[in-house]
Enzyme design. Structure first.
Site, PDB file in Angstrom:
ATOM      1  CE  LYS A  77      69.731  93.273 -79.825  1.00 47.33           C
ATOM      2  NZ  LYS A  77      68.410  92.703 -79.541  1.00 47.33           N
TER       3      LYS A  77
ATOM      4  CE  LYS B 141      65.667 103.529 -84.028  1.00 49.56           C
ATOM      5  NZ  LYS B 141      65.287 102.285 -84.714  1.00 49.56           N
TER       6      LYS B 141
ATOM      7  CE  LYS C  30      63.838  99.404 -76.434  1.00 46.91           C
ATOM      8  NZ  LYS C  30      62.557  98.788 -76.643  1.00 46.91           N
TER       9      LYS C  30
END
Ligand code: TRP
Length: 338
Positions: free
Chosen positions: A119, A201, A204
């Site tokens: 992140k 994966k 969203k």
């Protein structure tokens, strides 16, 4: 007098961040299982809005998203009279215990977290302290309720490990206080991958055509599945390594129909990918339509949502206070007696 011990159901905690849209992957990997776990465990399902603040959010959008996740929890059939379904920020104990755990968490432990590294690379202009201590707040979520069980995906394993270490560390410094939680991992095969890059994966935070949102309309679902990336040998055979695209579609189909891979191959091999993709679309649409219909009703009923929110926040808060009282005493914070 002997007291009959009523056996307490094991407690289960899970949190979902109200960022972006929930996907079919979230549904198959998490939400749908929550429904099954509800009978076996004493469950808490939290919309972890404080965690969402670690990335810059548009306030109005965040508020909307929180209600959306709550409505989806209810639309998939979770029962707010049985489970605790609430917003993390409505129980201030999360932040309070988060702080106390911060004070027994080492910088080194947090620096090793792969999610923090990822992140901070993705949000290089906003590497804030909350992003760094995100894992100790997550540990607080879990430990605050003396949770035994935490259903998580593989990407949260490292965070759960920290929660276990912090529970053990606290217990050894201050005496038995926290239950040391275990992970609950959904069975392999329930991992749904991106429709365009089937080795990643389904997420969203990726482009729209890579995932199916729980609230996508039927024609969009069909379009996305028809365009899903597949190889060109046209055989419907489960082989995630060499045929990740078609294998992912088979996993989706299997998850929503209950058919196993051999049955799917027997039924669809030789009929071409087009026919199979349409079958997958039909099955996914049939699974999601009733959820979408319930969602439309629930999300329009603001009074009902407010009632669920308030009642559940109160119940969660009462539970949280039991742990907090103990924790405050153990670490040496003076009791406030009026
Ligand atoms: N970090 C989790 C995720 O991104 C969300 C989360 C926050 C969570 N607190 C939790 C999950 C506690 C399980 C238990 O998926």
């Amino acid at each position: 007098m002997e007291q009959t011990q009523v056996e307490r159901k094991k407690r289960l905690f899970s949190g979902i961040q109200p960022t972006g849209t929930l996907t079919l992957g979230n549904y198959i990997g998490a939400l749908r299982n929550f429904k099954l776990l509800e009978d076996q465990y004493d469950c808490l399902f939290s919309v972890v809005d404080l965690h969402a603040l670690t990335v810059r959010q548009d306030p109005a959008q965040l508020r909307k998203n929180c209600l959306k996740v709550m409505s989806l929890f209810l639309a998939v059939g979770l029962d707010p009279d049985k489970s605790l379904i609430y917003f993390q920020s409505h129980v201030s104990g999360h932040a309070e215990l988060g702080w106390i755990l911060d004070c027994i968490t080492y910088m080194g432990e947090l620096s090793r977290m792969t999610q923090f590294k990822d992140k901070s690379a993705r949000h290089a202009d906003n590497i804030n302290a909350g992003l760094f201590t995100y894992p100790s707040l997550m540990a607080a979520d879990i430990l605050l309720y003396q949770s035994d069980m935490v259903p998580i995906g593989a990407d949260q394993k490292q965070h759960l490990e920290l929660a276990r270490n912090l529970a053990e560390r606290f217990n050894s410094v201050y005496g038995e206080t926290f239950v040391v939680p275990d992970g609950y991992f959904p069975k392999v095969g329930a991992r749904i991958m991106s429709l365009q890059e089937p080795t990643r994966k389904m997420s969203k935070s990726d482009p729209e055509d890579t995932y199916i949102a729980l609230l996508d309309e039927p024609n969009i679902i069909r379009k996305k599945l028809r365009r899903a990336q597949t190889d060109c040998d046209n055989s419907v055979v489960f082989d995630p390594e060499n045929k990740p695209g078609i294998s992912n579609l088979m996993s989706i189909f299997s998850a929503v129909t209950g058919k196993n891979m051999d049955e799917i191959t027997a039924e669809y091999d030789g009929r071409g990918y087009g026919a199979f993709k349409d079958a997958v679309a039909d099955a996914v649409i049939a699974e999601l339509e009733p959820i979408q219909a319930r969602y439309a009703k629930i999300s329009a009923d603001k009074a009902y949502l407010a009632e669920v929110m308030t009642k559940n926040a109160e119940r969660a808060n009462a539970l949280a206070q039991r742990t907090l009282l103990k924790v405050r005493r153990k670490v040496g914070l003076a009791a406030l007696k009026l």
